[in-house]
Design a protein around this motif. Structure first.
Motif, short mmCIF file in Angstrom:
data_model
loop_
_atom_site.label_atom_id
_atom_site.label_comp_id
_atom_site.label_asym_id
_atom_site.label_seq_id
_atom_site.Cartn_x
_atom_site.Cartn_y
_atom_site.Cartn_z
N PRO A 99 9.39 83.00 -103.65
CA PRO A 99 8.71 84.16 -103.05
C PRO A 99 9.54 85.41 -103.29
O PRO A 99 10.76 85.32 -103.53
CB PRO A 99 8.61 83.79 -101.57
N PRO A 100 8.93 86.61 -103.22
CA PRO A 100 9.61 87.84 -103.67
C PRO A 100 10.94 88.15 -102.98
O PRO A 100 11.93 88.44 -103.66
CB PRO A 100 8.57 88.93 -103.35
N LEU A 101 10.98 88.11 -101.64
CA LEU A 101 12.22 88.48 -100.95
C LEU A 101 13.33 87.48 -101.24
O LEU A 101 14.49 87.87 -101.43
CB LEU A 101 11.98 88.58 -99.44
N ALA A 105 21.70 91.54 -100.03
CA ALA A 105 21.44 90.11 -100.12
C ALA A 105 21.34 89.48 -98.74
O ALA A 105 20.44 88.66 -98.47
CB ALA A 105 22.55 89.43 -100.93
N VAL A 106 22.25 89.84 -97.83
CA VAL A 106 22.21 89.30 -96.46
C VAL A 106 20.90 89.68 -95.77
O VAL A 106 20.23 88.84 -95.15
CB VAL A 106 23.41 89.81 -95.64
N LEU A 107 20.51 90.95 -95.89
CA LEU A 107 19.28 91.41 -95.25
C LEU A 107 18.05 90.72 -95.84
O LEU A 107 17.11 90.35 -95.12
CB LEU A 107 19.16 92.93 -95.40
N PRO A 128 12.47 84.53 -94.23
CA PRO A 128 11.72 83.67 -93.30
C PRO A 128 10.90 84.47 -92.29
O PRO A 128 9.85 84.00 -91.83
CB PRO A 128 12.82 82.86 -92.61
N LEU A 129 11.37 85.68 -91.93
CA LEU A 129 10.61 86.50 -90.99
C LEU A 129 9.26 86.90 -91.57
O LEU A 129 8.28 87.11 -90.84
CB LEU A 129 11.40 87.75 -90.60
#
Length: 303
Positions: free
Chosen positions: A32-34, A193-195, A201-202
């Motif tokens: 998925p994109p994110l 990357a962390v964000l 999942p959100l």
């Protein structure tokens, strides 16, 4: 250009940035994109941090300007300009996504007009900004009638992503940071990357856990070649060439993206895309007419 090296490096940078979009299209078939962008900046962040450590650069943020530049790069450039951008690409095509990058220099000039007093636009430049936005409208709504579809939503998201990249560029210049560009990029990539991992999942993204070879190659290409190598090449060019010349790569990369997307995926290059792109280029030319004339004069093309 005064040297073969500069021409080669500008052409290579256009190729690397132009092929981001078809490479992402391949990655989007698995991730998925994110999550795809999170993995991209995992790779890029680790490599950039390693690069900074090997060069023994001062890596600690010491001022509010440093923090602002890192946050702008991590949130606006990485999360919005890349993660959210590719949500839009997943709803449209890599060809359209690549062409939309031509809007970034126009939006950058617009944000500079607001945030950087020394870069105020004159009336003709404001007209150029308007012409650029007309070009965007032609690409977004080619029929002239707004019909709310998945494709239109994807195009609107790409417009927002272009705005994120442009605003990040201006804020980084506005921040007056003490860090080197490579250190700021490493911090921003790691923060982004962390964000992105947190947001994935959100947004309800799921992944099967399988990584086909082609998808793994796409992630590696995006992280290593299109990010680390391209950024280092970009910063190297900025040290040798005027920023205006390097900015023109933004108008070669969409052509590379369009040709590559057509060759790999048979994605159509429509009349409205071509007309809209040319209008955006015309708008940019109006806004940067003085710089263009100065460059043409420098090379003896005009008096």
């Amino acid at each position: 250009m005064s040297t073969v090296r500069d021409v080669r490096d500008l052409g290579l940078l256009a190729l690397l940035w132009g092929t981001i979009f078809p490479a992402a299209e391949i990655g989007l078939s698995t991730f998925p994109p994110l999550l795809l962008m999170a993995l991209r900046f995992d790779v890029a962040g680790l490599l950039m941090i390693g690069y900074v450590v090997l060069r023994s650069e001062d890596w600690r943020p010491r001022s509010q300007g440093d923090v602002l530049a890192i946050v702008a790069g991590g949130v606006l450039w990485t999360v919005i300009g890349n993660g959210v951008w590719y949500i839009g690409q997943a709803l449209t095509t890599s060809v359209f996504s690549g062409i939309m990058t031509s809007l970034v220099p126009v939006l950058t000039a617009g944000f500079s007009w607001v945030l950087l007093p020394k870069e105020r636009l004159r009336p003709l430049s404001i007209a150029g900004l308007g012409v650029g936005f007309v070009g965007v409208l032609v690409m977004l709504v080619p029929s002239g009638t707004i019909t709310f579809t998945e494709g239109l939503l994807g195009k609107a998201i790409l417009f927002g992503g272009a705005g994120g990249v442009a605003l990040a560029s201006v804020l980084i210049r506005y921040a007056d940071m003490s860090l080197s560009s490579s250190v700021q990029t490493a911090w921003s990539a790691a923060l982004g990357a962390v964000l992105l991992h947190a947001l994935s999942p959100l947004f309800g993204e799921t992944w099967s856990g399988e990584v086909p070879l082609i998808a793994g190659v796409a992630v590696a290409y995006l992280g290593v070649i299109s990010t680390v190598v391209a950024y280092l090449l970009y910063f190297s060019l900025l040290q040798r060439r005027p920023s205006f010349e390097v900015t023109l790569v933004m108008y070669v990369s969409p052509v590379v993206a369009a040709i590559t997307g057509w060759l790999l995926f048979r994605e159509p290059i429509t009349f409205s895309m071509v007309v809209g792109f040319l209008l955006v280029v015309a708008g940019f030319s109006l806004m940067k007419r003085e710089e263009i004339r100065a460059e043409l004069t420098r090379y003896g093309i005009v008096d």
